[in-house]
Write a protein that holds these residues in place. Structure first.
Motif, short mmCIF file in Angstrom:
data_model
loop_
_atom_site.label_atom_id
_atom_site.label_comp_id
_atom_site.label_asym_id
_atom_site.label_seq_id
_atom_site.Cartn_x
_atom_site.Cartn_y
_atom_site.Cartn_z
N GLY A 1 62.90 26.91 97.40
CA GLY A 1 63.34 26.01 98.46
C GLY A 1 63.16 24.55 98.09
O GLY A 1 62.86 23.72 98.95
N ILE A 2 63.34 24.23 96.81
CA ILE A 2 63.11 22.85 96.34
C ILE A 2 64.22 21.92 96.80
O ILE A 2 63.98 20.80 97.23
N ASP A 3 65.47 22.37 96.69
CA ASP A 3 66.60 21.52 97.12
C ASP A 3 67.65 22.35 97.85
O ASP A 3 68.57 22.87 97.26
N SER A 4 67.45 22.47 99.14
CA SER A 4 68.41 23.18 100.00
C SER A 4 68.65 24.62 99.54
O SER A 4 69.77 25.11 99.57
N TRP A 5 67.59 25.28 99.11
CA TRP A 5 67.67 26.70 98.82
C TRP A 5 68.66 27.04 97.72
O TRP A 5 69.43 27.97 97.84
N GLY A 6 68.58 26.31 96.62
CA GLY A 6 69.46 26.61 95.49
C GLY A 6 68.78 26.64 94.15
O GLY A 6 69.13 27.44 93.29
N SER A 7 67.77 25.78 93.93
CA SER A 7 67.09 25.73 92.65
C SER A 7 66.23 26.95 92.41
O SER A 7 65.76 27.59 93.35
N ASN A 8 66.01 27.24 91.14
CA ASN A 8 65.14 28.35 90.78
C ASN A 8 63.70 28.02 91.16
O ASN A 8 63.32 26.85 91.28
N VAL A 9 62.91 29.05 91.34
CA VAL A 9 61.49 28.89 91.62
C VAL A 9 60.80 28.31 90.39
O VAL A 9 61.19 28.63 89.25
N GLU A 10 59.80 27.48 90.58
CA GLU A 10 59.07 26.93 89.44
C GLU A 10 58.49 28.07 88.60
O GLU A 10 58.07 29.10 89.11
N SER A 11 58.48 27.87 87.29
CA SER A 11 58.16 28.94 86.34
C SER A 11 56.79 29.57 86.57
O SER A 11 56.61 30.77 86.36
N LYS A 12 55.83 28.79 87.02
CA LYS A 12 54.49 29.36 87.22
C LYS A 12 54.42 30.32 88.39
O LYS A 12 53.41 31.02 88.56
N TYR A 13 55.48 30.37 89.20
CA TYR A 13 55.52 31.29 90.33
C TYR A 13 56.47 32.47 90.09
O TYR A 13 56.83 33.18 91.02
N HIS A 14 56.88 32.68 88.83
CA HIS A 14 57.68 33.82 88.46
C HIS A 14 56.76 35.02 88.17
O HIS A 14 55.56 34.86 87.93
N ILE A 15 57.34 36.23 88.15
CA ILE A 15 56.61 37.43 87.74
C ILE A 15 57.34 38.03 86.55
O ILE A 15 58.29 38.82 86.71
N PRO A 16 56.97 37.67 85.32
CA PRO A 16 57.64 38.23 84.15
C PRO A 16 57.37 39.73 84.02
O PRO A 16 56.27 40.20 84.33
N ALA A 17 58.39 40.46 83.58
CA ALA A 17 58.24 41.92 83.44
C ALA A 17 57.61 42.33 82.12
O ALA A 17 57.35 43.51 81.90
N ASN A 18 57.36 41.37 81.24
CA ASN A 18 56.82 41.72 79.93
C ASN A 18 55.30 41.72 79.88
O ASN A 18 54.70 41.93 78.83
N LYS A 19 54.65 41.48 81.02
CA LYS A 19 53.20 41.45 81.06
C LYS A 19 52.68 42.53 82.00
O LYS A 19 53.25 42.78 83.06
N PRO A 20 51.58 43.18 81.63
CA PRO A 20 51.01 44.19 82.54
C PRO A 20 50.45 43.55 83.79
O PRO A 20 50.03 42.39 83.79
N ILE A 21 50.48 44.30 84.89
CA ILE A 21 49.91 43.85 86.16
C ILE A 21 48.94 44.92 86.62
O ILE A 21 49.29 46.10 86.69
N ASN A 22 47.72 44.51 86.94
CA ASN A 22 46.72 45.43 87.47
C ASN A 22 46.20 44.87 88.78
O ASN A 22 45.92 43.68 88.88
N PHE A 23 46.09 45.72 89.79
CA PHE A 23 45.38 45.32 90.98
C PHE A 23 44.85 46.55 91.69
O PHE A 23 45.35 47.66 91.49
N SER A 24 43.83 46.33 92.51
CA SER A 24 43.17 47.44 93.16
C SER A 24 42.73 47.04 94.56
O SER A 24 42.60 45.85 94.87
N PHE A 25 42.49 48.06 95.38
CA PHE A 25 42.03 47.84 96.75
C PHE A 25 41.40 49.13 97.23
O PHE A 25 41.49 50.17 96.55
N LYS A 26 40.77 49.08 98.38
CA LYS A 26 40.21 50.30 98.94
C LYS A 26 40.66 50.48 100.38
O LYS A 26 40.91 49.52 101.10
N ILE A 27 40.78 51.75 100.76
CA ILE A 27 41.19 52.14 102.10
C ILE A 27 39.95 52.71 102.79
O ILE A 27 39.29 53.62 102.26
N ILE A 28 39.65 52.17 103.97
CA ILE A 28 38.41 52.53 104.67
C ILE A 28 38.74 53.04 106.07
O ILE A 28 39.61 52.46 106.77
N LYS A 29 38.09 54.07 106.49
CA LYS A 29 38.29 54.60 107.84
C LYS A 29 37.91 53.53 108.88
O LYS A 29 36.87 52.89 108.77
N GLY A 30 38.76 53.37 109.89
CA GLY A 30 38.43 52.48 111.00
C GLY A 30 38.53 51.02 110.69
O GLY A 30 38.94 50.61 109.62
#
Length: 319
Positions: free
Chosen positions: A290-319
């Motif tokens: 949304g840099i200039d009226s919703w047309g420009s590409n997102v800044e490179s540091k906010y991209h998600i390249p597909a050539n790098k592994p992604i790891n994340f974790s979380f836990k599910i808790i009752k209640g």
């Protein structure tokens, strides 16, 4: 006494692995590739098995810079990626896959301290890549979820990466600890860290439905429902499910629609009546731009390249 020391009751079925304990019953399917039943205090929390998610509904800025066209493979992956393998560990030790006949060696009186099941997914992309989702069930009913996206240099950038849970009915509210308001990786400056409660499942009323409702830097979220398997079956007491970070905060959205339902509607009145809760817990999110009226590409540091592994974790808790 042995049952007290090993409180998880494990059932080795022909097509499913059942794990139960005090106030909970979980069912892991081999053929459907995931957790297909999450019952806590006799309340079912799953409408569909959770699967890796790669897509967010196209935004005005995505349309303006052609991102969705370039990354359209991930929409197919979001809908059609499939399971290519399942592994099981008991108390940290791998066992021979307990398919039919092999599972005859087990009785219906098997008790263990910890059960771990890993699903290996192949993405519906060209070329393919792999995702591993690992569930570890502990004796108190807590589920540790670990995800790993392998990546491939030949694939386009991703919109998001995470897990999508669909609950059977519409949540009444959710409470989270994280940044205030709607935030994205490149839209966090106005957010203040705290604990916030959101009534219902609000969807931003854009003329053309699109991705919305993302919350960054989240430590935990508790979702509340008051109806069980259908919207006409109300519980006397609201019931809750909590997701918490492990190593790092996560992002999430909690909406009454899937990304595909939002994508398919060209005007807001085309969206169906809310019937489910779609909870996406995300380890990576592309910036909104949304840099200039919703047309420009997102800044490179906010991209998600597909050539790098992604790891994340979380836990599910009752209640």
């Amino acid at each position: 006494m042995d049952n007290l020391n090993k409180p998880l009751h494990v059932i080795y079925g022909d097509g499913n692995l059942g794990v139960s304990g005090n106030d909970f019953e979980y069912l892991f399917s081999y053929s459907r590739g995931g957790l297909v039943s999450l019952v806590i205090d006799n309340k079912e929390w799953l409408y569909r098995e959770p699967k890796p998610t790669f897509w967010r509904a196209t935004t005005d800025n995505d349309r303006g810079n052609g991102f969705s066209y370039r990354s359209a493979q991930w929409l197919g992956a979001d809908m059609f990626s499939h399971t290519v393998g399942v592994d099981v560990k008991i108390n940290g030790t791998p066992i021979k896959f307990p398919k039919a006949k092999i599972n005859n060696q087990y009785s219906n009186h098997e008790y263990e301290n910890q059960v771990e099941i890993s699903y290996h997914y192949e993405t519906a992309t060209e070329p393919t890549t792999n995702v591993i989702v690992n569930y570890t069930v502990n004796s108190d009913g807590t589920i540790i979820v670990q995800t790993h996206f392998t990546g491939n240099t030949a694939l386009p950038e991703l919109p998001v990466f995470g897990m999508r849970f669909i609950f059977p009915t519409v949540a009444t509210d959710y409470e989270y600890t994280g940044l205030s308001g709607e935030t994205y990786p490149d839209r966090m400056a106005g957010g203040h860290h705290g604990t916030y409660r959101i009534n219902g499942l609000p969807v931003t009323k854009y003329l053309v439905p699109q991705d919305c409702g993302v919350h960054m830097q989240t430590d935990s979220i508790t979702i509340t429902r008051n109806s069980t398997k259908n919207n006409a079956d109300y519980a006397h007491t609201p019931f809750k499910l909590t997701f918490k970070k492990i190593d790092a905060p996560f992002a999430f959205s909690c909406l009454p629609y899937t990304a595909e339902e939002l994508e398919n509607a060209t005007h807001i009145e085309e969206l169906p009546l809310p019937r489910r809760t779609v909870f996406s817990i995300l380890g990576a999110v592309r910036g909104i731009g949304g840099i200039d009226s919703w047309g420009s590409n997102v800044e490179s540091k906010y991209h998600i390249p597909a050539n790098k592994p992604i790891n994340f974790s979380f836990k599910i808790i009752k209640g």
